[in-house]
Motif scaffolding. Structure first.
Motif, short mmCIF file in Angstrom:
data_model
loop_
_atom_site.label_atom_id
_atom_site.label_comp_id
_atom_site.label_asym_id
_atom_site.label_seq_id
_atom_site.Cartn_x
_atom_site.Cartn_y
_atom_site.Cartn_z
N ALA A 21 -13.35 47.55 40.34
CA ALA A 21 -14.68 47.59 39.74
C ALA A 21 -15.73 47.09 40.73
O ALA A 21 -16.81 47.70 40.86
N MET A 22 -15.42 46.00 41.44
CA MET A 22 -16.36 45.50 42.45
C MET A 22 -16.50 46.47 43.61
O MET A 22 -17.59 46.65 44.15
N TRP A 23 -15.39 47.10 43.99
CA TRP A 23 -15.41 48.06 45.09
C TRP A 23 -16.29 49.26 44.72
O TRP A 23 -17.10 49.71 45.52
N TYR A 24 -16.17 49.75 43.50
CA TYR A 24 -16.99 50.88 43.08
C TYR A 24 -18.46 50.49 42.96
O TYR A 24 -19.34 51.26 43.33
N LEU A 54 -4.15 54.64 36.08
CA LEU A 54 -2.75 55.06 36.08
C LEU A 54 -2.17 55.09 37.49
O LEU A 54 -1.05 54.62 37.72
N SER A 55 -2.91 55.64 38.43
CA SER A 55 -2.38 55.71 39.80
C SER A 55 -2.23 54.32 40.41
O SER A 55 -1.25 54.06 41.13
N THR A 56 -3.14 53.43 40.11
CA THR A 56 -3.01 52.06 40.60
C THR A 56 -1.76 51.39 40.01
O THR A 56 -1.00 50.74 40.73
N PHE A 57 -1.54 51.57 38.72
CA PHE A 57 -0.38 50.96 38.08
C PHE A 57 0.94 51.55 38.58
O PHE A 57 1.89 50.82 38.84
N SER A 113 -10.63 50.80 52.43
CA SER A 113 -10.63 49.35 52.21
C SER A 113 -10.07 48.96 50.86
O SER A 113 -9.44 47.90 50.73
N TYR A 114 -10.25 49.78 49.84
CA TYR A 114 -9.72 49.43 48.52
C TYR A 114 -8.19 49.34 48.57
O TYR A 114 -7.60 48.42 48.00
N GLY A 115 -7.56 50.27 49.25
CA GLY A 115 -6.11 50.22 49.39
C GLY A 115 -5.66 48.99 50.15
O GLY A 115 -4.62 48.40 49.84
#
Length: 138
Positions: A21-24, A54-57, A113-115
């Motif tokens: 959320a902060m990244w977005y 879903l992809s993050t989980f 960077s998020y990854g």
């Protein structure tokens, strides 16, 4: 035998969603053509948000499953394994983005960077907070 520590997975998942959320919210206006939080309700579709969650989980749960299956490694070795998995995923993505998309170095760094942050969170918590053994195994 150790099992997946579901508490650790859920803690990491909550941290990763908060970071997402902060990244977005900090998305450069060059990507969106506007500020990220401007007209947020009209810009985000529920399908994309669900796909992101879903992809993050799924990736996190796969990482936790993999760490449980590996035997004979210390906590630091598991930490390095999570970092190495991320590097082998990111380096081809960085090469693809650099070759096929006309992004600047900063924009490419922002995309990946998020990854990196997700990987760091998972690499710190998952290998060190392992599930406890149970004497009541089936």
């Amino acid at each position: 035998m150790y099992k997946i520590n579901h508490k650790a997975v859920m803690l990491v998942f909550v941290f990763q969603l908060a970071v997402g959320a902060m990244w977005y919210a900090s998305t450069p206006s060059s990507f969106l053509g506007r500020f990220a939080l401007e007209d947020l309700s009209k810009q985000l579709s529920i399908g994309m948000v669900l796909l992101f969650v879903l992809s993050t989980f799924v990736y996190l749960f796969f990482t936790a499953w993999l760490l449980v299956r590996i035997k004979g490694m210390s906590g630091f070795g598991r930490f390095l394994l999570v970092i190495a998995i991320w590097l082998f995923i990111v380096l081809p993505n960085y090469a693809f983005v650099s070759l096929h998309l006309s992004f600047s170095g900063f924009d490419t760094f922002y995309l990946l960077s998020y990854g990196a942050i997700n990987c760091a969170i998972a690499a710190i918590i998952l290998p060190l907070w392992r599930s406890s053994r149970s004497i009541f195994n089936n």
